[in-house]
Design an enzyme around this catalytic site. Structure first.
Site, PDB file in Angstrom:
ATOM      1  N   SER A 141       0.806   4.261   8.597  1.00 53.32           N
ATOM      2  CA  SER A 141       0.038   5.483   8.340  1.00 53.32           C
ATOM      3  C   SER A 141      -1.018   5.599   9.439  1.00 53.32           C
ATOM      4  CB  SER A 141      -0.656   5.346   6.975  1.00 53.32           C
ATOM      5  OG  SER A 141      -1.604   6.373   6.760  1.00 53.32           O
ATOM      6  N   TYR A 155      -5.233   0.541   0.151  1.00 57.21           N
ATOM      7  CA  TYR A 155      -4.173   1.273   0.865  1.00 57.21           C
ATOM      8  C   TYR A 155      -4.354   1.102   2.380  1.00 57.21           C
ATOM      9  CZ  TYR A 155      -1.118   5.161   2.238  1.00 57.21           C
ATOM     10  OH  TYR A 155      -0.119   5.925   2.806  1.00 57.21           O
TER      11      TYR A 155
HETATM   12  P1  NAP Z   1       5.999   9.473  -2.523  1.00 59.65           P
HETATM   13  O1  NAP Z   1       6.435  10.885  -2.550  1.00 59.65           O
HETATM   14  O2  NAP Z   1       5.138   8.957  -3.615  1.00 59.65           O
HETATM   15  O3  NAP Z   1       7.296   8.554  -2.356  1.00 59.65           O
HETATM   16  C1  NAP Z   1       7.212   7.155  -2.435  1.00 59.65           C
HETATM   17  C2  NAP Z   1       8.421   6.648  -3.186  1.00 59.65           C
HETATM   18  O4  NAP Z   1       8.361   5.201  -3.241  1.00 59.65           O
HETATM   19  C3  NAP Z   1       8.457   7.136  -4.638  1.00 59.65           C
HETATM   20  O5  NAP Z   1       9.750   7.551  -5.013  1.00 59.65           O
HETATM   21  C4  NAP Z   1       8.018   5.899  -5.386  1.00 59.65           C
HETATM   22  O6  NAP Z   1       8.482   5.865  -6.731  1.00 59.65           O
HETATM   23  C5  NAP Z   1       8.645   4.814  -4.572  1.00 59.65           C
HETATM   24  N1  NAP Z   1       8.081   3.512  -4.905  1.00 59.65           N
HETATM   25  C6  NAP Z   1       6.835   3.231  -5.350  1.00 59.65           C
HETATM   26  N2  NAP Z   1       6.711   1.933  -5.615  1.00 59.65           N
HETATM   27  C7  NAP Z   1       7.895   1.362  -5.335  1.00 59.65           C
HETATM   28  C8  NAP Z   1       8.391   0.051  -5.429  1.00 59.65           C
HETATM   29  N3  NAP Z   1       7.622  -0.946  -5.903  1.00 59.65           N
HETATM   30  N4  NAP Z   1       9.652  -0.203  -5.050  1.00 59.65           N
HETATM   31  C9  NAP Z   1      10.447   0.804  -4.596  1.00 59.65           C
HETATM   32  N5  NAP Z   1      10.045   2.075  -4.526  1.00 59.65           N
HETATM   33  C10 NAP Z   1       8.771   2.361  -4.883  1.00 59.65           C
HETATM   34  O7  NAP Z   1       5.189   9.192  -1.182  1.00 59.65           O
HETATM   35  P2  NAP Z   1       5.379   9.691   0.337  1.00 59.65           P
HETATM   36  O8  NAP Z   1       4.208  10.522   0.661  1.00 59.65           O
HETATM   37  O9  NAP Z   1       6.738  10.197   0.571  1.00 59.65           O
HETATM   38  O10 NAP Z   1       5.166   8.307   1.065  1.00 59.65           O
HETATM   39  C11 NAP Z   1       6.211   7.622   1.733  1.00 59.65           C
HETATM   40  C12 NAP Z   1       5.577   6.639   2.696  1.00 59.65           C
HETATM   41  O11 NAP Z   1       4.780   7.341   3.647  1.00 59.65           O
HETATM   42  C13 NAP Z   1       4.643   5.635   2.031  1.00 59.65           C
HETATM   43  O12 NAP Z   1       4.767   4.403   2.703  1.00 59.65           O
HETATM   44  C14 NAP Z   1       3.281   6.226   2.286  1.00 59.65           C
HETATM   45  O13 NAP Z   1       2.265   5.251   2.222  1.00 59.65           O
HETATM   46  C15 NAP Z   1       3.482   6.764   3.678  1.00 59.65           C
HETATM   47  N6  NAP Z   1       2.545   7.786   4.100  1.00 59.65           N
HETATM   48  C16 NAP Z   1       2.475   8.973   3.461  1.00 59.65           C
HETATM   49  C17 NAP Z   1       1.591   9.942   3.948  1.00 59.65           C
HETATM   50  C18 NAP Z   1       1.474  11.292   3.297  1.00 59.65           C
HETATM   51  O14 NAP Z   1       0.585  12.073   3.705  1.00 59.65           O
HETATM   52  N7  NAP Z   1       2.296  11.645   2.334  1.00 59.65           N
HETATM   53  C19 NAP Z   1       0.763   9.667   5.043  1.00 59.65           C
HETATM   54  C20 NAP Z   1       0.877   8.424   5.673  1.00 59.65           C
HETATM   55  C21 NAP Z   1       1.770   7.497   5.193  1.00 59.65           C
HETATM   56  P3  NAP Z   1       7.419   6.331  -7.887  1.00 59.65           P
HETATM   57  O15 NAP Z   1       7.087   7.759  -7.590  1.00 59.65           O
HETATM   58  O16 NAP Z   1       8.189   6.102  -9.147  1.00 59.65           O
HETATM   59  O17 NAP Z   1       6.217   5.431  -7.734  1.00 59.65           O
END
Ligand code: NAP
Length: 251
Positions: A141, A155
């Protein structure tokens, strides 16, 4: 990037939502056979329903060693190899200042975001070493590069740690044909961001003003970079922490 991953096998964790779902679809568009994994079986299966028939869902909680070991084992049993791994699953944790951050949330978050990334790499690397080839992309991130006032210390620590794992693996395994890189998304519109922003569109507007491109990114814009990093077009890219942030880190 059509066909850039033809005949490759790709694994995506956190593939049931947001960036992971977009990446699973992008890997499939690039010609890969995709294994989608997520802790939530319904959302993971929903992603697979949007994909070609060769795609599979395997549930796993990435924080649990037996589940991760089984995930990689079943992927290889089913597809014969593992060429590309996108370690993307994470949770956002609590919003609390460091001195008030709840211990149990800290432990869970580090377990999923940092230990989970390491566990996935551990078993992916074992398989890729047997093959003499492979590409791993971890999701860090912009929070892996800088601190913030957003009351998300666990985080931020976890995402700094993901960059440490990425760079170390790049150095340790580069000579054995395995490339390891990280994506550093900025503010991307996903269910995670929606949870963090709540039902406050004005907050999102205010945040966008701090981004040089004056808008949030889309999951597809992150997904395409994951595909590129796994493809031969990035054959000499190793140990990179690639911001996909509309210029945020250029400030
Ligand atoms: P998201 O929509 O919440 O998707 C994350 C997915 O991972 C969800 O389906 C979640 O399931 C699943 N997950 C959570 N805990 C898990 C576990 N223990 N084992 C396997 N799967 C698990 O989030 P996103 O925004 O797409 O984020 C994806 C990645 O990008 C993450 O690494 C996040 O930190 C990173 N990121 C996101 C942003 C942003 O602005 N969105 C910015 C920088 C980095 P549940 O929903 O059931 O928990």
């Amino acid at each position: 990037m059509e066909n850039s991953l033809r005949d490759r096998v790709a694994l995506v964790t956190g593939g049931g939502s947001g960036i992971g779902r977009a990446a699973a679809l992008a890997f499939a568009r690039a010609g890969a056979r995709v294994v989608v994994s997520d802790v939530d079986p319904e959302k993971g299966a929903e992603t697979v329903r949007m994909m070609p028939a060769s795609s599979t869902f395997i549930p796993a909680d990435v924080s649990l060693r037996p589940e991760v070991e089984q995930l990689i084992g079943r992927t290889v049993d089913l597809c014969g190899r593992l060429d590309c791994a996108f370690n993307n699953a994470a949770v956002e944790g609590a919003i609390a200042r460091m001195h008030e951050y709840p211990d149990e949330v800290w432990d869970r978050l580090i377990g999923v975001n940092l230990k989970g990334t390491w566990l996935c790499m551990k078993y992916e690397l074992r398989q890729m070493l047997k093959q003499g080839k492979g590409a791993i992309v971890n999701t860090s991130s912009t929070a892996g590069h800088v601190g913030s006032r957003g009351r998300m210390s666990a985080y931020i620590a976890s995402k700094h740690g993901v960059l440490g794992l990425t760079r170390t693996a790049a150095v340790e395994y580069g000579a054995q044909g395995i490339r390891v890189n990280a994506l550093c998304p900025g503010a991307i519109r996903t269910p995670m961001t929606d949870r963090l922003l709540g039902a406050d569109p004005e907050r999102a507007e205010r945040m966008a003003q701090f981004i040089p491109m004056a808008r949030f990114g889309t999951p597809d814009e992150v997904a395409e970079a994951a595909v590129w990093l796994c493809s031969d077009a990035a054959a000499y890219v190793n140990g990179l922490a690639l911001p996909i942030d509309g210029g945020y880190l250029a400030h």
